[in-house]
Write an enzyme that holds these catalytic residues in place. Sequence first.
Site, PDB file in Angstrom:
ATOM      1  N   PHE A   1       0.833  -1.207   0.000  1.00 37.09           N
ATOM      2  CA  PHE A   1       0.000   0.000   0.000  1.00 37.09           C
ATOM      3  C   PHE A   1       0.878   1.272   0.000  1.00 37.09           C
ATOM      4  O   PHE A   1       1.787   1.389   0.818  1.00 37.09           O
ATOM      5  CB  PHE A   1      -0.870  -0.042   1.267  1.00 37.09           C
ATOM      6  CG  PHE A   1      -1.699   1.183   1.508  1.00 37.09           C
ATOM      7  CD1 PHE A   1      -2.712   1.551   0.611  1.00 37.09           C
ATOM      8  CD2 PHE A   1      -1.490   1.981   2.626  1.00 37.09           C
ATOM      9  CE1 PHE A   1      -3.479   2.678   0.830  1.00 37.09           C
ATOM     10  CE2 PHE A   1      -2.266   3.110   2.855  1.00 37.09           C
ATOM     11  CZ  PHE A   1      -3.261   3.460   1.954  1.00 37.09           C
TER      12      PHE A   1
ATOM     13  N   VAL B   1       3.339  32.624 -11.768  1.00 33.23           N
ATOM     14  CA  VAL B   1       3.684  32.443 -13.179  1.00 33.23           C
ATOM     15  C   VAL B   1       2.428  32.765 -13.991  1.00 33.23           C
ATOM     16  O   VAL B   1       1.324  32.426 -13.606  1.00 33.23           O
ATOM     17  CB  VAL B   1       4.161  30.995 -13.420  1.00 33.23           C
ATOM     18  CG1 VAL B   1       4.063  30.594 -14.874  1.00 33.23           C
ATOM     19  CG2 VAL B   1       5.586  30.848 -12.914  1.00 33.23           C
TER      20      VAL B   1
HETATM   21  C1  LIG Z   1       1.528  23.808 -13.302  1.00 32.70           C
HETATM   22  C2  LIG Z   1       1.437  24.546 -14.594  1.00 32.70           C
HETATM   23  N1  LIG Z   1       0.450  24.280 -15.467  1.00 32.70           N
HETATM   24  C3  LIG Z   1       0.351  24.978 -16.636  1.00 32.70           C
HETATM   25  C4  LIG Z   1       1.255  25.938 -16.949  1.00 32.70           C
HETATM   26  C5  LIG Z   1       1.154  26.726 -18.241  1.00 32.70           C
HETATM   27  N2  LIG Z   1       0.793  28.126 -17.925  1.00 32.70           N
HETATM   28  C6  LIG Z   1       1.698  29.110 -17.805  1.00 32.70           C
HETATM   29  S1  LIG Z   1       1.030  30.566 -17.383  1.00 32.70           S
HETATM   30  C7  LIG Z   1      -0.513  29.921 -17.361  1.00 32.70           C
HETATM   31  C8  LIG Z   1      -1.694  30.790 -17.067  1.00 32.70           C
HETATM   32  C9  LIG Z   1      -1.724  31.247 -15.670  1.00 32.70           C
HETATM   33  O1  LIG Z   1      -2.997  31.740 -15.421  1.00 32.70           O
HETATM   34  P1  LIG Z   1      -3.314  32.729 -14.237  1.00 32.70           P
HETATM   35  O2  LIG Z   1      -2.720  32.246 -12.979  1.00 32.70           O
HETATM   36  O3  LIG Z   1      -4.763  32.997 -14.218  1.00 32.70           O
HETATM   37  O4  LIG Z   1      -2.496  34.033 -14.652  1.00 32.70           O
HETATM   38  P2  LIG Z   1      -2.770  35.003 -15.925  1.00 32.70           P
HETATM   39  O5  LIG Z   1      -1.731  34.681 -16.928  1.00 32.70           O
HETATM   40  O6  LIG Z   1      -4.167  34.751 -16.395  1.00 32.70           O
HETATM   41  O7  LIG Z   1      -2.625  36.359 -15.385  1.00 32.70           O
HETATM   42  C10 LIG Z   1      -0.490  28.568 -17.694  1.00 32.70           C
HETATM   43  C11 LIG Z   1      -1.698  27.708 -17.827  1.00 32.70           C
HETATM   44  C12 LIG Z   1       2.305  26.166 -16.013  1.00 32.70           C
HETATM   45  N3  LIG Z   1       3.246  27.071 -16.235  1.00 32.70           N
HETATM   46  N4  LIG Z   1       2.347  25.491 -14.847  1.00 32.70           N
END
Ligand SMILES: Cc1ncc(C[n+]2csc(CCOP(=O)(O)OP(=O)(O)O)c2C)c(N)n1
Length: 574
Positions: free
Chosen positions: A112, A382
């Site tokens: 497990f 990010v």
């Molecule tokens: C864990 C993860 N999944 C997907 C991505 C791809 N990715 C980079 S920026 C982003 C959008 C982030 O969205 P949000 O937090 O709403 O910030 P915004 O850019 O809309 O201001 C994504 C999906 C990533 N960098 N990390």
Amino acid sequence: MAKRVADLVVDVLIGAGVQRIYGLTGDSLNGVADAIRARRQVQWVHMRHEEAGAFAAGAEAHLTGKLAVCVGSSGPGNTHLINGLYDCHRSRVPVLAIAAQIPSYEIGSGYFQETHPEHVFAQCSHYCELVSQPEQMPRVLEIAIQTALSRHGVSVVALPGDVALRDATEHGPRLRFPEPKPTVCPSEEEITILAEVLNRSKKITILGGAGCAGAHDELIELAGKLRAPIVHAMRGKEFIEYDNPYDVGMTGLLGFSSGYFAMMNCDTLLMIGTDFPYTQFFPQDATIVQIDLRGEQLGRRSKVDFGFVGDTKTTLRTLLSKLEQNGSDAHLKASLEHYRQARAGLDERATGGSREKIIHPQYVARVLDELAAPDAVFSCDVGTPTIWAARYLKMNGQRRLLGSFTHGSMANALPQAIGAQASHPGRQVISMSGDGGLAMLMGDLLTLRQHQLPVKIIVFKNNSLAFVELEMKAAGILDYGTELHNPDFTKIAEGAGLLGVSVETPDQVAPALARALKYDGPALVEIPVHRQELSMPPTITYAQAKDFSIFMLKAVLSGRGDEIVDLARVNLLR
Ligand SMILES: Cc1ncc(C[n+]2csc(CCOP(=O)(O)OP(=O)(O)O)c2C)c(N)n1
């Protein structure tokens, strides 16, 4: 009572200066948890997700430069740690993970929750070993700590629950010396070559990164002698940008045109302590000189004509006395003027009066910068929050900036803010969160309440995964899968025991931020920001421009003409 292996683990951690452990318990961790409970010197920071615990530990390690610790229980508790540990490892911060393991006598039976941590963590650690008998302790743990500290990254000790509960064979820590801090300088001969190359160049640009930390004075003196504009990479921002008359901003995907201009117009590019990854932003014809503490970094990102191994402070100190004053400041002046114009262009977009309907995220970031404490610690998710942080937060030598700048993982900002606040109780800690990023690890809002951490969360609510949406558009793809049907984050915050503040119009931004920043406890401010906000790189290629036109054509053909108006307003090539 005899000392158990788990007690010895905690003794060693205390001896290494560890003050808190971020984690979430489970039966394989019971021995360690019980040993922590019995000591007053270490605090258990109860996280709601192990990934958040790893991010939090990474933030603490980044801010303090010292070892930080996270733990996870066997199997899923281990695998949840991984993304956060990847981030720590790639950001080169010293983090130890104690990965609890299933009973030692069950290993290999498909028991497990069985995983094999030595394999699972292999790519995100410098050292990962299983403790299968008490005699290995404390040596394995001490090697793990020494490795994390000296190689700047993650070490993992996999500890089966039964071994943790067995009697220890040793009595206490074996190592009692402070962390060694050697200085590294290129040889005299190499310094002479370096000085000669720089002395005969007239148009030098410096590109600095996180490796410039602690060498601000030397860097500024160097730029003065070389009359060189300084461009910085994102991880160098907090160490390079402040009190810097040679600052011309950033280049790259997050930067703006002046950094790009200074890089492309030099005849010698001097890279110092940087791993700036985007090859397309490097000049083709310039002589490239690179200084890095890690020899393996030389030439990774561009051709290098002269490469030197040394730490920034020692190398520049030694170099400075051999440098002649550059008599020509034309390149510096042109770069600074370009910067002035680029900055004015950015500031123009960061406005928000009572007559405007939409709230520009740039404006939010600018106001936040103005209202935040002189020694605030910021974390940025990010996505577009990283861009707004890069462009609108002003560093001053006291402020700190956390992000997932190398691993590039979403959802970093909140857990990093937790680690920052837990390790710096008196400081103002601000998380610049995306609506997508916040939702991803939202459970750890509860940690703020449980541990009374007065973090301020600013949610840039654009109802989309906006950064990716923009990338799709730039690639000529119709955006898809980026829409977010968001909750009212203030209600979630209130339910979790935070102050929730909402904003509707630009003129409410400053009062709302001020209220949250002043509030004596955790707070979340939700700000609906303009979705189609341009955050393109300082310069885009012909191919990207072409792709963007294809997007427009597709959008018109599919009846989405309204977006075009928005996008066409923006001059992509500025
Ligand atoms: C864990 C993860 N999944 C997907 C991505 C791809 N990715 C980079 S920026 C982003 C959008 C982030 O969205 P949000 O937090 O709403 O910030 P915004 O850019 O809309 O201001 C994504 C999906 C990533 N960098 N990390």
